[in-house]
Write a protein that holds these residues in place. Sequence first.
Motif, mmCIF file in Angstrom:
data_model
loop_
_atom_site.group_PDB
_atom_site.id
_atom_site.type_symbol
_atom_site.label_atom_id
_atom_site.label_comp_id
_atom_site.label_asym_id
_atom_site.label_seq_id
_atom_site.Cartn_x
_atom_site.Cartn_y
_atom_site.Cartn_z
ATOM 1 N N GLY A 1 0.796 -1.219 0.000
ATOM 2 C CA GLY A 1 0.000 0.000 0.000
ATOM 3 C C GLY A 1 0.826 1.266 0.000
ATOM 4 N N GLY A 2 1.981 1.232 0.661
ATOM 5 C CA GLY A 2 2.786 2.432 0.804
ATOM 6 C C GLY A 2 3.456 2.912 -0.462
ATOM 7 N N PHE A 3 3.778 1.993 -1.378
ATOM 8 C CA PHE A 3 4.523 2.362 -2.573
ATOM 9 C C PHE A 3 3.693 2.347 -3.856
ATOM 10 N N LEU A 4 2.388 2.071 -3.757
ATOM 11 C CA LEU A 4 1.569 1.999 -4.968
ATOM 12 C C LEU A 4 1.483 3.329 -5.704
ATOM 13 N N LEU A 5 1.384 4.425 -4.975
ATOM 14 C CA LEU A 5 1.288 5.725 -5.643
ATOM 15 C C LEU A 5 2.549 6.032 -6.433
ATOM 16 N N LEU A 6 3.700 5.795 -5.822
ATOM 17 C CA LEU A 6 4.961 6.034 -6.523
ATOM 18 C C LEU A 6 5.097 5.085 -7.709
ATOM 19 N N GLY A 7 4.694 3.836 -7.536
ATOM 20 C CA GLY A 7 4.744 2.881 -8.636
ATOM 21 C C GLY A 7 3.861 3.297 -9.797
ATOM 22 N N GLY A 8 2.674 3.826 -9.486
ATOM 23 C CA GLY A 8 1.780 4.274 -10.543
ATOM 24 C C GLY A 8 2.338 5.444 -11.323
ATOM 25 N N ARG A 9 2.924 6.404 -10.608
ATOM 26 C CA ARG A 9 3.491 7.560 -11.301
ATOM 27 C C ARG A 9 4.701 7.167 -12.136
ATOM 28 N N ALA A 10 5.519 6.259 -11.619
ATOM 29 C CA ALA A 10 6.672 5.776 -12.379
ATOM 30 C C ALA A 10 6.222 5.091 -13.666
ATOM 31 N N LEU B 1 -2.733 -2.315 -14.189
ATOM 32 C CA LEU B 1 -4.091 -1.783 -14.278
ATOM 33 C C LEU B 1 -4.173 -0.578 -15.205
ATOM 34 N N SER B 2 -3.138 0.256 -15.241
ATOM 35 C CA SER B 2 -3.176 1.405 -16.153
ATOM 36 C C SER B 2 -3.074 0.954 -17.609
ATOM 37 N N ILE B 3 -2.352 -0.130 -17.881
ATOM 38 C CA ILE B 3 -2.326 -0.684 -19.242
ATOM 39 C C ILE B 3 -3.722 -1.165 -19.635
ATOM 40 N N VAL B 4 -4.389 -1.867 -18.705
ATOM 41 C CA VAL B 4 -5.757 -2.327 -18.966
ATOM 42 C C VAL B 4 -6.669 -1.140 -19.249
ATOM 43 N N MET B 5 -6.551 -0.092 -18.434
ATOM 44 C CA MET B 5 -7.400 1.085 -18.596
ATOM 45 C C MET B 5 -7.223 1.702 -19.972
ATOM 46 N N ASN B 6 -5.987 1.774 -20.445
ATOM 47 C CA ASN B 6 -5.722 2.432 -21.718
ATOM 48 C C ASN B 6 -5.957 1.529 -22.930
ATOM 49 N N MET B 7 -6.059 0.225 -22.712
ATOM 50 C CA MET B 7 -6.395 -0.675 -23.819
ATOM 51 C C MET B 7 -7.889 -0.673 -24.116
ATOM 52 N N PHE B 8 -8.716 -0.355 -23.115
ATOM 53 C CA PHE B 8 -10.167 -0.431 -23.272
ATOM 54 C C PHE B 8 -10.780 0.947 -23.057
ATOM 55 N N ALA B 9 -11.543 1.425 -24.040
ATOM 56 C CA ALA B 9 -12.186 2.729 -23.927
ATOM 57 C C ALA B 9 -13.226 2.703 -22.813
ATOM 58 N N GLU B 10 -13.399 3.853 -22.153
ATOM 59 C CA GLU B 10 -14.369 3.935 -21.061
ATOM 60 C C GLU B 10 -15.756 3.621 -21.580
ATOM 61 N N LEU C 1 -11.561 4.374 -11.584
ATOM 62 C CA LEU C 1 -10.972 4.838 -12.838
ATOM 63 C C LEU C 1 -11.954 5.653 -13.680
ATOM 64 N N ALA C 2 -13.153 5.881 -13.173
ATOM 65 C CA ALA C 2 -14.187 6.579 -13.950
ATOM 66 C C ALA C 2 -13.816 8.038 -14.172
ATOM 67 N N LEU D 1 -1.550 6.919 -11.932
ATOM 68 C CA LEU D 1 -1.875 7.524 -10.646
ATOM 69 C C LEU D 1 -3.180 6.962 -10.091
ATOM 70 N N ALA D 2 -4.237 6.946 -10.919
ATOM 71 C CA ALA D 2 -5.537 6.452 -10.458
ATOM 72 C C ALA D 2 -5.468 4.974 -10.105
ATOM 73 N N SER D 3 -4.726 4.199 -10.905
ATOM 74 C CA SER D 3 -4.574 2.776 -10.623
ATOM 75 C C SER D 3 -3.853 2.569 -9.299
ATOM 76 N N GLY D 4 -2.780 3.342 -9.086
ATOM 77 C CA GLY D 4 -2.061 3.235 -7.829
ATOM 78 C C GLY D 4 -2.904 3.657 -6.647
ATOM 79 N N LEU D 5 -3.708 4.683 -6.841
ATOM 80 C CA LEU D 5 -4.507 5.224 -5.751
ATOM 81 C C LEU D 5 -5.585 4.244 -5.296
ATOM 82 N N ILE D 6 -6.327 3.655 -6.239
ATOM 83 C CA ILE D 6 -7.408 2.756 -5.848
ATOM 84 C C ILE D 6 -6.861 1.504 -5.181
ATOM 85 N N ASN D 7 -5.711 1.031 -5.641
ATOM 86 C CA ASN D 7 -5.116 -0.149 -5.016
ATOM 87 C C ASN D 7 -4.448 0.186 -3.692
#
Length: 495
Positions: A62-71, A123-132, A386-387, A396-402
């Motif tokens: 939980g502590g490093f998910l935000l940094l991982g998402g931004r990276a 999760l961000s790859i999944v988000m960007n592969m599929f349109a909202e 992710l909405a 960022l959003a993927s890291g935040l929700i996780n």
Amino acid sequence: MNTGSVPQVHRWRAFALLAMAYFMTIVDLTIVNVSLPTIGRALHFSESNLQWVVTAYGITFGGFLLLGGRAADLLGRRRVLMAGLAIFTVASLGAGLARNDGLLIAMRGLQGFGAAVVLPAALSIVMNMFAEGADRNKALGAWGGIGAFGATFGLITGGLLTRYAGWQYIFFLNVPVGAAALLMAPRIVPESRLAGVRRRFDPAGAVTVTGALLLLVYTISNAQQAGWGSARTIMLLAVSAALLAAFVAIEARAAAPLMPLRIFRLRMVAVANAVGLLLGGSFFGFVFIGTLYMQQVLHYSALETGVAFLATSVTSVMLAAASQKLVTVISAGPVMALGMAMIGGGILWATQVPVHGQFWSALAGPLFVAGAGTAFAFVPVSIGGLAGVAEQEAGLASGLINTSQQLGGALGVAIASTVAATRLGTLLGQGKPVNVALTDGFHLALWVCGAIALLALPVTATLLIRRTRRPASLDGAVPALKIAETTNQVTKITR
């Protein structure tokens, strides 16, 4: 990344690999639960340190998910995914080879860090592969179902491996799976990152938020020994709060913040994260306490405990598709509320388990109800988190929700174990039999977990209140069919 450039068949092949990586990280959050007594005896853990086999993973996760998402956003999502897989796989090997409690806890922490790098990238790859819209809801519905199933599948696998192979193999299992994912990722998973964006990170934000979260869980976990009202506990809680306040201040002023505060202007994202925190705290606390009750009071083996939790996982998987369809029709908010009410109801039902309980008369009902709740909670939380989020903030959003879910899980386990142990000590001091004292302590911990779940109901109610004041489309809660109708127009405008 242009979603349209990824052929349909390749999208789902990539999704399968990403889902496998996600499943592996979620399984490892719970796979050790049923093996804790065996690990404790083998490596001579003290009673107070044993929970850190679970908590060390959860808090670094939980502590490093935000940094991982931004990276992932800045360095390339596939590149970061593969780095995380390598770290996770090596740490799993180290955990299986550990011969003392300190090394195992360290390797669990490193596993959590690797998972924190893998998950937001995937999760961000999944988000960007599929349109909202309907397509993304379908993918994220499956993603949420995998999360709910993975948590309980870990218990079953942990029981089987502990009994027939040895506790070390709950960690060795990850090595071939991680290696296979590393080999296939360059061929299947598309690369993406923010083109033309200067690569700037926020080390001050990362240090303050990670330090605050680590200190918070440590303080809660040790409050039973030091005392909740002791100067030490109060001081550590105050330092943790100060670090969190410093993090918010840093994010408000940073040129490239780890977590831009503007993301919480999306009402659905804010609510999904709040519910995700409560979901992790209630459900993972329930699994932890339920495992201890089965093994310490009912004297179930690790395998029997895993099989008992099959009631939860099978129910969750069977209802995941229905949950995703319901979100598409009526939006994520009401479905979240339904799921959290069912989880809370199932946990509160479990507060009635007796000292000499039987599976069908005492456990089956709560496990089935809570399992149904996970299907109607994990899925809409994944979709809602992710909405309305722009592509450049996908990581960022993927890291935040996780982060919300995994931090909630770590805190839930810490709070539940502290409450149960404090009550146990009090009753033993009064001369109560051990089994009676254990059961009563678990009852109190389950009351706390159930209350945490039900706190989600007023949180989700804010969506309904907001909707009466402004259109739902402004809060990121547009039904998927409406989103699908407007996607082409939005794309033209943004281009």
